[in-house]
Design an enzyme around this catalytic site. Structure first.
Site, PDB file in Angstrom:
ATOM      1  N   TRP A   2      -5.389  -0.726   3.894  1.00  0.00           N
ATOM      2  CA  TRP A   2      -5.044  -1.729   2.886  1.00  0.00           C
ATOM      3  C   TRP A   2      -3.622  -2.253   2.981  1.00  0.00           C
ATOM      4  O   TRP A   2      -3.286  -3.255   2.370  1.00  0.00           O
ATOM      5  CB  TRP A   2      -5.278  -1.182   1.475  1.00  0.00           C
ATOM      6  CG  TRP A   2      -4.752   0.195   1.184  1.00  0.00           C
ATOM      7  CD1 TRP A   2      -5.479   1.349   1.133  1.00  0.00           C
ATOM      8  CD2 TRP A   2      -3.398   0.576   0.885  1.00  0.00           C
ATOM      9  NE1 TRP A   2      -4.671   2.415   0.822  1.00  0.00           N
ATOM     10  CE2 TRP A   2      -3.392   1.971   0.670  1.00  0.00           C
ATOM     11  CE3 TRP A   2      -2.189  -0.122   0.783  1.00  0.00           C
ATOM     12  CZ2 TRP A   2      -2.222   2.684   0.354  1.00  0.00           C
ATOM     13  CZ3 TRP A   2      -1.025   0.577   0.480  1.00  0.00           C
ATOM     14  CH2 TRP A   2      -1.055   1.959   0.266  1.00  0.00           C
ATOM     15  N   ASN A   3      -2.749  -1.604   3.749  1.00  0.00           N
ATOM     16  CA  ASN A   3      -1.350  -2.028   3.715  1.00  0.00           C
ATOM     17  C   ASN A   3      -1.055  -3.248   4.588  1.00  0.00           C
ATOM     18  O   ASN A   3      -0.121  -3.989   4.312  1.00  0.00           O
ATOM     19  CB  ASN A   3      -0.411  -0.866   4.070  1.00  0.00           C
ATOM     20  CG  ASN A   3      -0.756  -0.199   5.379  1.00  0.00           C
ATOM     21  OD1 ASN A   3      -1.915  -0.152   5.793  1.00  0.00           O
ATOM     22  ND2 ASN A   3       0.243   0.326   6.055  1.00  0.00           N
TER      23      ASN A   3
ATOM     24  N   LYS B 272     -14.686  -3.448   8.732  1.00  0.00           N
ATOM     25  CA  LYS B 272     -14.833  -2.940   7.372  1.00  0.00           C
ATOM     26  C   LYS B 272     -13.421  -2.714   6.834  1.00  0.00           C
ATOM     27  O   LYS B 272     -12.792  -1.702   7.103  1.00  0.00           O
ATOM     28  CB  LYS B 272     -15.652  -1.647   7.367  1.00  0.00           C
ATOM     29  CG  LYS B 272     -16.119  -1.220   5.961  1.00  0.00           C
ATOM     30  CD  LYS B 272     -15.003  -0.538   5.208  1.00  0.00           C
ATOM     31  CE  LYS B 272     -15.377  -0.174   3.793  1.00  0.00           C
ATOM     32  NZ  LYS B 272     -14.215   0.294   3.014  1.00  0.00           N
TER      33      LYS B 272
ATOM     34  N   GLY C 199      -5.857   4.763   9.139  1.00  0.00           N
ATOM     35  CA  GLY C 199      -5.866   5.380   7.821  1.00  0.00           C
ATOM     36  C   GLY C 199      -5.246   6.756   7.867  1.00  0.00           C
ATOM     37  O   GLY C 199      -4.472   7.079   8.770  1.00  0.00           O
TER      38      GLY C 199
ATOM     39  N   GLU D   4      -5.539   5.459  14.578  1.00  0.00           N
ATOM     40  CA  GLU D   4      -4.123   5.251  14.271  1.00  0.00           C
ATOM     41  C   GLU D   4      -3.907   5.814  12.880  1.00  0.00           C
ATOM     42  O   GLU D   4      -4.343   5.226  11.882  1.00  0.00           O
ATOM     43  CB  GLU D   4      -3.780   3.755  14.333  1.00  0.00           C
ATOM     44  CG  GLU D   4      -2.306   3.483  14.517  1.00  0.00           C
ATOM     45  CD  GLU D   4      -1.542   3.439  13.214  1.00  0.00           C
ATOM     46  OE1 GLU D   4      -0.956   4.496  12.861  1.00  0.00           O
ATOM     47  OE2 GLU D   4      -1.542   2.408  12.557  1.00  0.00           O
ATOM     48  N   LEU D   5      -3.273   6.972  12.820  1.00  0.00           N
ATOM     49  CA  LEU D   5      -3.260   7.759  11.592  1.00  0.00           C
ATOM     50  C   LEU D   5      -1.864   7.843  10.978  1.00  0.00           C
ATOM     51  O   LEU D   5      -1.084   6.909  11.080  1.00  0.00           O
ATOM     52  CB  LEU D   5      -3.849   9.140  11.878  1.00  0.00           C
ATOM     53  CG  LEU D   5      -5.226   9.108  12.570  1.00  0.00           C
ATOM     54  CD1 LEU D   5      -5.711  10.520  12.879  1.00  0.00           C
ATOM     55  CD2 LEU D   5      -6.251   8.357  11.727  1.00  0.00           C
TER      56      LEU D   5
ATOM     57  N   CYS E 255       2.616   3.646   7.867  1.00  0.00           N
ATOM     58  CA  CYS E 255       2.476   4.883   8.634  1.00  0.00           C
ATOM     59  C   CYS E 255       3.753   5.221   9.388  1.00  0.00           C
ATOM     60  O   CYS E 255       3.990   6.384   9.718  1.00  0.00           O
ATOM     61  CB  CYS E 255       1.296   4.775   9.586  1.00  0.00           C
ATOM     62  SG  CYS E 255       1.394   3.364  10.711  1.00  0.00           S
TER      63      CYS E 255
ATOM     64  N   GLU F 205       2.649  13.507   4.507  1.00  0.00           N
ATOM     65  CA  GLU F 205       2.841  12.068   4.346  1.00  0.00           C
ATOM     66  C   GLU F 205       2.653  11.664   2.888  1.00  0.00           C
ATOM     67  O   GLU F 205       1.647  12.002   2.263  1.00  0.00           O
ATOM     68  CB  GLU F 205       1.856  11.291   5.225  1.00  0.00           C
ATOM     69  CG  GLU F 205       2.115   9.797   5.208  1.00  0.00           C
ATOM     70  CD  GLU F 205       1.195   9.040   6.148  1.00  0.00           C
ATOM     71  OE1 GLU F 205       1.685   8.158   6.877  1.00  0.00           O
ATOM     72  OE2 GLU F 205      -0.016   9.325   6.138  1.00  0.00           O
TER      73      GLU F 205
END
Length: 493
Positions: free
Chosen positions: A151-152, A175, A228, A250-251, A284, A385
Site C-alpha cells: 500500500w505504500n 492484486k 510486503g 521484496e520484504l 521498507c 520492523e
C-alpha cells in the site's frame, strides 16, 4: 464517492458476488471510494484471461518489438496523466503529493526503460564438443505472473513488477493492497487506452486472505512477485513451493544508516532525517537504525534534532507538509505499540514519542517524528520492523563494531554509509550484508539499478536488466546435423 470495478480481460467488471470494500482517506479519515471484494471465482477469471492471451491469444503472437511499443505507449499515458494519478495515490495512502508526483515521473520512465529492453532479450549459441550438432538457448516467458503489491507505493510496485514481466512476454494479474487499490485501477484504464490485447494486464482487488490467497494458489499462475512483510512473504513462499511456482519477494528491512566521525555532518544529518521521516517512515528501506560514531554522538544528535524539530506534519496534498499521516488504523496502532515497547526496554525518548494532534491534523492518524537514544542493538525496537517515523540512535566506536551491529539483524535490504574516506566506503560496501549500499546519500532509487534483499529481506531482484530474467525461462536446444546413424544405436552423437 468513487465506485471502482476490477479490470479483467480488457474490461472493467463488478465482482461475481457484488461485494465491495470501503476505501478511507487516511488524512481526513473519511470513506472516499469503494473497491471490489474479489473472491476465488473472480481471480480464476483473471488468471484464465491472462493464460489465454499468452497461449492462443494475441499476446502470444506479438513480436518483442511490438511488446516494447505497447510498454512505451503506457509510459506516454502515465506521463500525460501524472498529476491525476499522483493525487489519487496520495488520497488513497496519505503519501505526500510532492513524493507521489515525483515518483510518477520515474514510473513513466520505468515503463519506457523496459519497453526498450523488450527486444534485447537474447539466447546464446554454444560451441559444444560435438562437431555435427548445433546448440543454442532461447529465453521464453515464464507464464502467468501474479503481482501482489503493497500500500505504500502501489504504482511504483506495479511498474517494477509488471513492466519487466510484460517485456519478457508474460501476462500479469495484479492484486494491490486492499488499503490502496484505487491508483492501480486508475492505471488499468490507461493500459486499456494504450491498446494492449485483453488479458495481458488484469487487476483484481480485495482481501489478502481471499483474493490474494486464491491468486497465489491458482494452478495456472507460474510466478509470484510479492512486496510486503516478511511474515506474509514467508507464507507466500511456503504456498508457492507446494506447486513449484517461481517466487520473487521484496520484504522488510531494519536498515542501518552509519555515520562516521569524518562524515560531512550536515549532509549526513539531512540524510538521516530523510531516511526515516520521509514517507512517514512507511518504507521498507527506512533507515530506522542510526549508527553514530561515539566521538561525534553529542554534536551529531544535536544537528539531527534541530532538523527534526522543524518537520511539519499536515495535509499530504499541501506542498509545505513534510510528514503525512500513517496510512491505516492498524499500522497507526502498531507504531504506538512499538513506542511503548521501546520505553519498556530502556530506550530514552528525546523527541516526539506519541500521537500528534493539533490544527490541520484532522484524521487522527499522525505520529510525532520520534528520536530514541540509549538504544542497544538487542532491543526489539532495533531488531523488528516498525514502518513508522521512529529513529533509534545506536553508538559505536570502531569500524568493525559498526559492521557487527549493522549485520546483527535478520534483515538485509539496504544500508547507508556516511564518510569522506573512500577506502572505508569500499570496505563497508563489501562487509555489509545487504542488497544495496548507499554511500553519502540515502533513498537513491533507480529503475535501472537492481534492487532486493538478503536474509529475511527477500529473494530475487527488481529493477534493472536483471529484473527481466526473473520472468524468463532458459530453454536449451541441440540439433544434430549428422547424416549417418551411429554404429552403436545406444551411443548417440
Amino acid at each position: 464517492m468513487r465506485h471502482y470495478q476490477m479490470f479483467v480481460a480488457g474490461d472493467f467488471v463488478d465482482p461475481a458476488d457484488g461485494e465491495f470494500l470501503e476505501t478511507v482517506d487516511p488524512y481526513r479519515g473519511e470513506v472516499w471510494a469503494r473497491i471490489p471484494r474479489a473472491k476465488s471465482l473472480d481471480v480464476d477469471g483473471a488468471v484464465r484471461s491472462a493464460q489465454e492471451t499468452m497461449t492462443t491469444g494475441p499476446w502470444s503472437s506479438f513480436t518483442a518489438t511490438q511488446r516494447g511499443k505497447c510498454l512505451n505507449a503506457i509510459a506516454d499515458l502515465v506521463e500525460k496523466n501524472r498529476d491525476r494519478l499522483a493525487e489519487i495515490e496520495t488520497r488513497d495512502n496519505g503519501k505526500l503529493l510532492r513524493e507521489t508526483r515525483g515518483q510518477l515521473g520515474a514510473i513513466a520512465e520505468c515503463w519506457r526503460y523496459y519497453g526498450g529492453l523488450a527486444d534485447k532479450i537474447e539466447g546464446h549459441s554454444i560451441p559444444i564438443e560435438k562437431p555435427d550438432a548445433l546448440a543454442f538457448t532461447t529465453r521464453e516467458p515464464i507464464g502467468v505472473v501474479a503481482a501482489l503489491t503493497a500500500w505504500n507505493s502501489p504504482l511504483w510496485f506495479a511498474a517494477i513488477k509488471c513492466a519487466p514481466a510484460m517485456a519478457a512476454g508474460c501476462a500479469v494479474v495484479v492484486k494491490p493492497s486492499e488499503f490502496a487499490s484505487a491508483s492501480t485501477l486508475e492505471f488499468a484504464a490507461l493500459v486499456k487506452e494504450a491498446g494492449l490485447p485483453p488479458g495481458v494486464f488484469n487487476v483484481v482487488t480485495g482481501l489478502g486472505q481471499e483474493a490474494g490467497s486464491a491468486l497465489v494458489e491458482h494452478p495456472h499462475v507460474a510466478k509470484i512477485t510479492f512486496t510486503g512483510s516478511d511474515v506474509t512473504g514467508a507464507k507466500v513462499y511456503e504456498t508457492a513451493a507446494r506447486t513449484m511456482k517461481r517466487v520473487s519477494l521484496e520484504l522488510g528491512g531494519k536498515s542501518p544508516n552509519i555515520v562516521f566521525a569524518d562524515a560531512n555532518m550536515e549532509l549526513a544529518a539531512a540524510g538521516a532525517v530523510s531516511g526515516i521521516f520521509g514517507a512517514s517512515g512507511q518504507m521498507c528501506t527506512a533507515g530506522s537504525r542510526l549508527l553514530v560514531q561515539r566521538s561525534i554522538l553529542e554534536e551529531f544528535t544535536g544537528r539531527l534534532l534541530e532538523l527534526a524539530r522543524n518537520i511539519r506534519l499536515g495535509d499530504p496534498m499541501d506542498p509545505e507538509t513534510d510528514v503525512g499521516p500513517i496510512a491505516t488504523p492498524p499500522q497507526f496502532q502498531k507504531v504506538l505499540d512499538y513506542l511503548d515497547i521501546a520505553r519498556a526496554d530502556g530506550a530514552r525518548c528525546i523527541l516526539g514519542g506519541k500521537s500528534a494532534q493539533g490544527p490541520g491534523l484532522i484524521g487522527g492518524q499522525f505520529v510525532e517524528p520520534t528520536v530514541l537514544a540509549d538504544v542497544t542493538n538487542q532491543m526489539r525496537i532495533a531488531q523488528e520492523e516498525v514502518f513508522g517515523p521512529i529513529l533509534s540512535i545506536i553508538a559505536f566506536d570502531t569500524e568493525e563494531e559498526a559492521i557487527r551491529i549493522a549485520n546483527e539483524v535478520d534483515y538485509g535490504l539496504v544500508a547507508g554509509v556516511w564518510t569522506t574516506n573512500m577506502g572505508r566506503a569500499v570496505r563497508m560496501s563489501k562487509a555489509l550484508h545487504v542488497g544495496t549500499v548507499w554511500v553519502n546519500t540515502y533513498r537513491a532509487y533507480s529503475y535501472m539499478v537492481p534492487f532486493g534483499g538478503m536474509k529475511r529481506s527477500g529473494l530475487g531482484r527488481e529493477s534493472g536488466i536483471e529484473a527481466v530474467n526473473e520472468y524468463l525461462e532458459t530453454k536449451s536446444v541441440i540439433i544434430s546435423v549428422a547424416e549417418e546413424a551411429p554404429g552403436n544405436p545406444f551411443i548417440m552423437r
